[in-house]
Design a protein around this motif. Structure first.
Motif, short mmCIF file in Angstrom:
data_model
loop_
_atom_site.label_atom_id
_atom_site.label_comp_id
_atom_site.label_asym_id
_atom_site.label_seq_id
_atom_site.Cartn_x
_atom_site.Cartn_y
_atom_site.Cartn_z
N GLU A 52 -2.53 -3.16 4.99
CA GLU A 52 -2.43 -1.75 4.60
C GLU A 52 -1.49 -1.56 3.40
OE1 GLU A 52 -1.86 1.24 7.45
OE2 GLU A 52 -3.30 0.43 8.89
N ARG A 53 -0.42 -2.35 3.35
CA ARG A 53 0.53 -2.20 2.25
C ARG A 53 -0.09 -2.66 0.94
NH1 ARG A 53 6.51 -4.48 3.01
NH2 ARG A 53 6.45 -2.79 4.53
N ARG A 54 -0.72 -3.81 0.95
CA ARG A 54 -1.32 -4.35 -0.27
C ARG A 54 -2.41 -3.42 -0.81
NH1 ARG A 54 -4.43 -9.42 0.94
NH2 ARG A 54 -2.36 -10.24 1.43
N HIS A 55 -3.22 -2.88 0.09
CA HIS A 55 -4.33 -2.04 -0.35
C HIS A 55 -3.99 -0.55 -0.36
CE1 HIS A 55 -7.05 -5.42 -0.51
NE2 HIS A 55 -6.77 -5.75 0.73
N GLN A 56 -2.74 -0.24 -0.04
CA GLN A 56 -2.23 1.14 -0.13
C GLN A 56 -3.03 2.13 0.70
OE1 GLN A 56 -1.77 2.12 -4.33
NE2 GLN A 56 -0.33 0.45 -4.68
N HIS A 58 -3.32 4.95 3.48
CA HIS A 58 -2.43 5.96 4.06
C HIS A 58 -3.24 6.89 4.96
CE1 HIS A 58 -3.89 7.87 0.29
NE2 HIS A 58 -3.86 8.99 1.00
N LYS A 80 -7.75 6.83 7.74
CA LYS A 80 -6.92 6.38 6.63
C LYS A 80 -7.80 6.29 5.38
CE LYS A 80 -3.76 4.07 9.74
NZ LYS A 80 -3.20 2.80 10.26
N ALA A 82 -8.02 4.90 1.06
CA ALA A 82 -7.49 4.12 -0.05
C ALA A 82 -8.45 4.26 -1.22
CB ALA A 82 -7.33 2.64 0.34
#
Length: 269
Positions: A52-56, A58, A80, A82
């Motif tokens: 989730e962090r790498r692909h942003q 939210h 979520k 992206a």
């Protein structure tokens, strides 16, 4: 197709999952349509292997929060979103901690299908439809990729058949050679029957193997695309028996062929 709307629903999409024929085709079909001025939305499951962090990714609070009933149980829906880098294309992720938090996609460490893949498929189908309803976004084409997404046509045709947002939508299902051995949970048909008024609509998935799940998608679709060069003879024959448009496997010029196929379907309305 400029300014038309296409909803792409896929069990796999690059760059969020490894590159396969299915994940690449789903992405490239959406990318090409988007580049031609088509309004696109992509939906996929938020598998636990997705960074989730790498692909942003939210969470979209205004879309999350509802409960979906699966097998008479309330399951919280989390949405979520992206954006695919450089493409300006939004991807919506259907999430639920019970179904998608695990760090695997379809099988466990022993390469055995997860016993709740049937409920994951139901949740994914209903989650996509309920989210599109909240977005109030009426698609002209709904293009389905992958067996985990293959209950979507059945739910659209039977459970959501009175939903005005989808009245004019044409359902296209791509058939891939993404087969699995054995079957999903043997109670899949009963779990789907919990939602449907006409129990006979679940006859095809009484034995919930790969072939029958795709047959259910085929018989509830308005058109079919051969996503793989080779699919089983049983599925090929089943498709031939349906009086619906079929696009054979396209190796090189599939982008143009897909757009023309979409255009022909929309012009039928």
């Amino acid at each position: 197709m400029k300014d038309k709307r296409i909803l792409f629903v896929s069990s796999e999409v690059v760059p969020y999952l490894p590159e396969t024929e299915l994940s690449s085709t789903a992405f490239n079909a959406a990318k090409n349509a988007h580049s031609k001025g088509v309004q696109t939305r992509i939906f996929m499951p938020r598998f636990g292997v997705i960074n989730e962090r790498r692909h942003q990714l939210h969470e979209v609070i205004r879309l999350s929060g509802m409960n979906l009933v699966v097998n008479d149980m309330d399951m919280p829906l989390i949405i979520k979103v992206a954006s695919i880098p450089k493409e300006r294309m939004q991807v919506y992720f259907i999430d639920n901690e019970e179904y998608f938090k695990r760090k695997a996609v379809f099988t466990d460490e022993d390469d055995q299908l997860f016993p709740d893949n049937d409920e994951r498929a139901i949740f994914f189908a209903k989650g996509v439809i309920e989210t599109v309803k909240k977005l109030n976004w009426a698609p002209d084409i709904i293009h389905v990729h992958g067996w985990l997404a293959s209950l979507l046509p059945l739910y659209l045709k039977e459970y959501y058949n009175e939903e005005p947002l989808f009245t004019e939508s044409k359902i296209v299902t791509s058939i891939y050679n993404d087969t699995f051995e054995n079957t999903l949970n043997e109670n899949l048909a009963d779990k789907v029957k919990f939602d449907l008024k006409d129990a006979s609509k679940t006859e095809t998935i009484k034995t919930p193997n790969h072939t029958n799940i795709l047959k259910s998608a085929i018989e509830n679709s308005d058109a079919i695309i051969h996503g793989s060069e080779t699919i089983s003879e049983e599925l090929s024959s089943f498709i031939e028996g349906k009086d619906i448009p079929v696009l054979e496997f396209q190796s090189e010029n599939f982008k143009e062929s897909y757009l023309n196929f979409y255009t022909d379907l929309v012009s039928v309305n």
